[in-house]
Design a protein around this motif. Structure first.
Motif, PDB file in Angstrom:
ATOM      1  N   ALA A 106      30.738  34.971  36.533  1.00 28.07           N
ATOM      2  CA  ALA A 106      31.023  36.207  35.794  1.00 28.07           C
ATOM      3  C   ALA A 106      30.531  36.163  34.355  1.00 28.07           C
ATOM      4  CB  ALA A 106      32.514  36.527  35.835  1.00 28.07           C
TER       5      ALA A 106
ATOM      6  N   ALA B 248      27.223  43.064  32.686  1.00 30.88           N
ATOM      7  CA  ALA B 248      28.352  43.929  32.999  1.00 30.88           C
ATOM      8  C   ALA B 248      27.973  44.926  34.097  1.00 30.88           C
ATOM      9  CB  ALA B 248      28.791  44.680  31.745  1.00 30.88           C
ATOM     10  N   GLY B 249      28.883  45.152  35.003  1.00 29.22           N
ATOM     11  CA  GLY B 249      28.677  46.133  36.052  1.00 29.22           C
ATOM     12  C   GLY B 249      28.045  45.625  37.329  1.00 29.22           C
TER      13      GLY B 249
END
Length: 180
Positions: free
Chosen positions: A173, A178-179
């Motif tokens: 992560a 992001a996304g």
């Protein structure tokens, strides 16, 4: 470990997946098979290697656009067939049963039979290495397609296909945009 011929080292890291690249020039659609592709970071930029030995190369340089279509394992014979003949004297759509679909951003056709299609604009050529740098301007994924295993060329006339997927998104992560 046993030593191997250095001339075969590329077969250990031959990239994938094998893709079909479509072009359209002077009203004529064409398809070429490419196994030498690369993503460029977490952006919609890609690179592929091709040159004047491929009939489609002239159209790619002239029109500065193409579609990268991602075939699946069930299309292996058509993918190999496309790569072993020339669009100069062969209508590859008719010969191999591919259906051309209109894209939204480029004139090169999407391939209806493929799992995904990415409309691209050429943004750079690196002549010394026959590298074409592309930027995606639209992308499509066929969510109704049952076969989703992609092909990977080993480089010696053999292929492997995707298998089981391993999810390590939580572990990675911090490194993912992001996304994703």
């Amino acid at each position: 470990m046993r030593a191997m011929k250095l001339s075969r080292a590329f077969t250990l890291i031959e990239p994938g997946p094998v893709v079909l690249v479509t072009t359209r020039d002077r009203g004529k659609n064409n398809i070429m098979t490419i196994s030498w592709t690369m993503v460029m970071d977490f952006t919609p930029k890609f690179a592929l290697t091709t040159g004047s030995w491929n009939y489609s190369f002239a159209a790619l340089r002239k029109t500065k656009e193409c579609v990268i279509a991602i075939p699946t394992v069930d299309l292996l014979d058509q993918v190999v067939g496309v790569g072993t003949c020339s669009g100069e004297d062969t209508d590859k759509f008719a010969k191999f049963g591919f259906t051309a679909l209109d894209g939204k951003a480029v004139k090169a056709p999407l391939l209806a039979e493929c799992l995904a299609n990415i409309e691209c604009k050429v943004i750079d050529f690196v002549p010394k290495h026959d590298i074409v740098v592309l930027e995606a301007v639209a992308a499509y994924f066929d969510t109704k397609r049952k076969e989703t295993r992609m092909l990977h060329a080993v480089g010696d006339g053999t292929f492997v296909s995707d298998g089981r997927k391993y999810d390590r998104r939580k572990m990675m992560a911090a490194k993912l945009p992001a996304g994703l």
